[in-house]
Design an enzyme around this catalytic site. Structure first.
Site, mmCIF file in Angstrom:
data_model
loop_
_atom_site.group_PDB
_atom_site.id
_atom_site.type_symbol
_atom_site.label_atom_id
_atom_site.label_comp_id
_atom_site.label_asym_id
_atom_site.label_seq_id
_atom_site.Cartn_x
_atom_site.Cartn_y
_atom_site.Cartn_z
ATOM 1 N N LYS A 135 -111.493 -66.532 26.919
ATOM 2 C CA LYS A 135 -111.098 -66.971 25.576
ATOM 3 C C LYS A 135 -111.586 -68.405 25.374
ATOM 4 O O LYS A 135 -111.479 -69.235 26.293
ATOM 5 C CB LYS A 135 -109.566 -66.902 25.489
ATOM 6 C CG LYS A 135 -108.976 -67.177 24.121
ATOM 7 C CD LYS A 135 -107.449 -66.954 24.160
ATOM 8 C CE LYS A 135 -106.799 -67.095 22.801
ATOM 9 N NZ LYS A 135 -105.357 -66.798 22.820
ATOM 10 N N SER B 166 -103.755 -63.643 19.181
ATOM 11 C CA SER B 166 -104.943 -64.426 18.953
ATOM 12 C C SER B 166 -106.097 -64.120 19.896
ATOM 13 O O SER B 166 -107.249 -64.418 19.584
ATOM 14 C CB SER B 166 -104.599 -65.908 19.075
ATOM 15 O OG SER B 166 -104.148 -66.215 20.390
ATOM 16 N N SER C 76 -100.084 -62.947 22.217
ATOM 17 C CA SER C 76 -101.536 -62.934 22.052
ATOM 18 C C SER C 76 -102.347 -62.248 23.130
ATOM 19 O O SER C 76 -103.554 -62.092 22.970
ATOM 20 C CB SER C 76 -102.051 -64.357 21.906
ATOM 21 O OG SER C 76 -101.888 -64.752 20.578
HETATM 22 N N1 GLN Z 1 -99.214 -64.238 16.628
HETATM 23 C C1 GLN Z 1 -98.501 -65.353 17.187
HETATM 24 C C2 GLN Z 1 -98.831 -66.618 16.440
HETATM 25 O O1 GLN Z 1 -99.576 -66.554 15.519
HETATM 26 C C3 GLN Z 1 -98.790 -65.480 18.654
HETATM 27 C C4 GLN Z 1 -100.026 -66.195 18.951
HETATM 28 C C5 GLN Z 1 -100.239 -66.408 20.395
HETATM 29 O O2 GLN Z 1 -99.569 -65.797 21.229
HETATM 30 N N2 GLN Z 1 -101.140 -67.332 20.696
HETATM 31 O O3 GLN Z 1 -98.351 -67.669 16.759
#
Ligand code: GLN
Length: 488
Positions: free
Chosen positions: A75, A150, A174
């Protein structure tokens, strides 16, 4: 032997046995990325040095590391020395870190090779990978749908066969949610297990790295190398779970799986509900026991998460000011050269951050501001404790909690992006374990009527990764999920 069909563990075995060289593996994947990345936009940067490095390692006879010859997608949030690390944000577009994140370094030290940096929501803020500066990543099962977020690129790249295994991060879901949307497997370990040093920070009390792969054994092989105390991260923990390098499936006889009633009230898509029911039957047929439990504060998790995460983000992201590194605005709103510090900060941050990131900085700054900190941030911290306590009491009557990962399969690109609350609600089933710092995994368990993969989540007690994965492997082999996405 087609190297692209091998799991990560099989790649390593074959490289060690000298059936195939590290270079051949890396080249095969590099070719896939070159020719097929445009379909999904999973990769945002290719490591131009990777193939030379693979050749060098082969020449040195380097087949000893636990991950010898394994190409890796990472990532674009993990710092990689000499290789751009952007968090998929304009503000870090040209940032080339002078050091490598501890967990990536540990993988490299064992012979893994970073082949590519992967797409993600900007600063890991999102559930759909649509907030990326490099454009949305697409779901390999249906290119009109999101891969989740994400870590969308990390899940899509594995599903599309562009890398055998990848690294993601999970702050509120995420790793698990993209794994569910893309029909792959992901593990978020206990908070503090893997060093956060060199990970671009979003919400420091929640951020945790973890692997995404084709199966649990591959995830375990990476975790085994990455989990370690690191003096460079103050929240990294000394406690080490048992070795996970050669985990075998473990019997479910007598193992109790909690079914939280609050998770069933979440308007589950019928296909998700069906897969979840089938999973429970499978667990029972394997000797496991399904027990009803309650996690009474579940409905508050999304609100708490979005207060804690945005508050921490507003503080973490204050370092991007155009002064030391990253993007710097040259002109003010009227097009005149900037001559004062405040305009430099304001313009740089306005131009450098995307809408979602700015929204969260504003929300977080507000909830930490003197007049409101008690009503918002502190209150959220208190309720966070209650959510943790829910888990503690639930684990009195079960060994794991089994749940869907999100209420529906992958949604369409554009479907939720203009409605932030709808997007936030998507995280209801994953944020509770994050707030409690508990380990959780997501594995594919079925298919929707529309041909989309559906995952399920196991949540365990702190530091139970090895047992949770070993038990998960028994479920995995019973379900024998073999579907492949259309783009492959
Ligand atoms: N969807 C969640 C957010 O937007 C989790 C994102 C994540 O785990 N980085 O914060």
């Amino acid at each position: 032997m087609n190297v692209l069909d091998l799991s990560a563990s099989e790649i390593v075995k074959n490289v060690k046995a000298k059936n195939i060289s590290g270079f051949e593996v890396a080249e095969a994947y590099a070719r896939e990325i070159e020719s097929r990345n445009t379909e999904t936009n999973s990769v945002v940067c290719i490591n131009a040095q990777a193939l030379d490095l693979a050749k060098q390692r082969d020449a040195n006879g380097n087949v000893k590391g636990a991950l010898a010859g394994l190409p890796l997608g990472v990532k674009d949030l993990f710092c990689t020395k000499g290789l751009a690390t952007t968090a998929c944000s304009k503000i870090l577009e040209n940032f080339v870190p002078p050091y490598t994140a501890t967990c990536v370094q540990r993988l490299e030290d064992q012979g893994a090779l970073v082949l590519a940096k992967l797409n993600m929501d900007e600063f890991a803020m999102g559930s759909s990978n649509e907030t990326s500066f490099f454009g949305p990543c697409k779901n390999p099962w249906d290119l009109s749908r999101v891969p989740g977020g994400s870590s969308g690129g990390s899940a899509a790249a594995v599903a599309a066969g562009l890398v055998p295994v990848s690294l993601g991060t999970d702050t509120g879901g995420s790793i698990r949610q993209p794994a569910h949307f893309c029909g792959v497997t992901g593990v978020k370990p206990t908070y503090g297990s893997i060093s956060r040093y060199g990970m671009v920070a979003f919400a420091s009390s929640l951020d945790q790295a973890g692997p995404i792969g084709k199966n649990l054994a591959d995830c375990a092989a990476l975790l085994d190398v990455m989990i370690a105390k690191d003096v460079k991260d103050g929240t990294s923990l000394k406690r080490r779970v048992a070795s996970m390098a050669d985990l075998e499936p473990r019997s479910l006889k007598g193992v109790r799986f909690g079914r939280p009633k609050e998770y069933l009230d979440c308007d589950l898509h019928p296909d998700v509900a069906k897969s979840y029911e089938n999973l429970q039957k499978t667990i029972e047929s394997l000797g496991g026991e399904i027990v009803d439990i309650s996690l009474p504060h579940t409905s508050l998790a999304v609100a708490v998460y979005y207060l804690v995460a945005t508050s921490e983000a507003s503080s973490n992201l204050s370092r991007y000011d155009g002064a030391r590194f990253g993007y710097r605005s040259q002109k003010d709103v009227e097009g005149k050269p900037i001559t004062d510090l405040e305009t430099l900060y304001t313009q740089t941050r306005t131009e450098g951050f995307g809408d979602e990131v700015r929204r969260r900085i504003l929300l977080g700054t507000f909830s930490l501001s003197a007049g409101y900190v008690g009503a918002f941030y502190k209150k959220a911290a208190q309720v966070r404790r209650l959510i943790s306590q829910d888990f503690q009491s639930a684990f009195q009557s079960c060994d794991y909690i089994v749940t869907p990962v999100s209420a529906s399969p992958a949604f369409k690109i554009g479907e939720k992006i203009s409605d932030p609350l709808e997007m936030f609600k998507n995280d209801i089933l994953t944020t509770p374990a994050s707030l409690a710092g508990l380990p959780a995994l997501s594995l594919p368990v079925g298919m929707s009527k529309d041909g989309l993969p559906i995952g399920a989540q196991l949540i365990g007690t702190a530091f139970c990764e090895d047992a949770m994965i070993a038990h998960g492997m028994t479920i995995e082999s019973a379900l024998d999920f073999k579907e492949l996405p259309r783009v492959r």
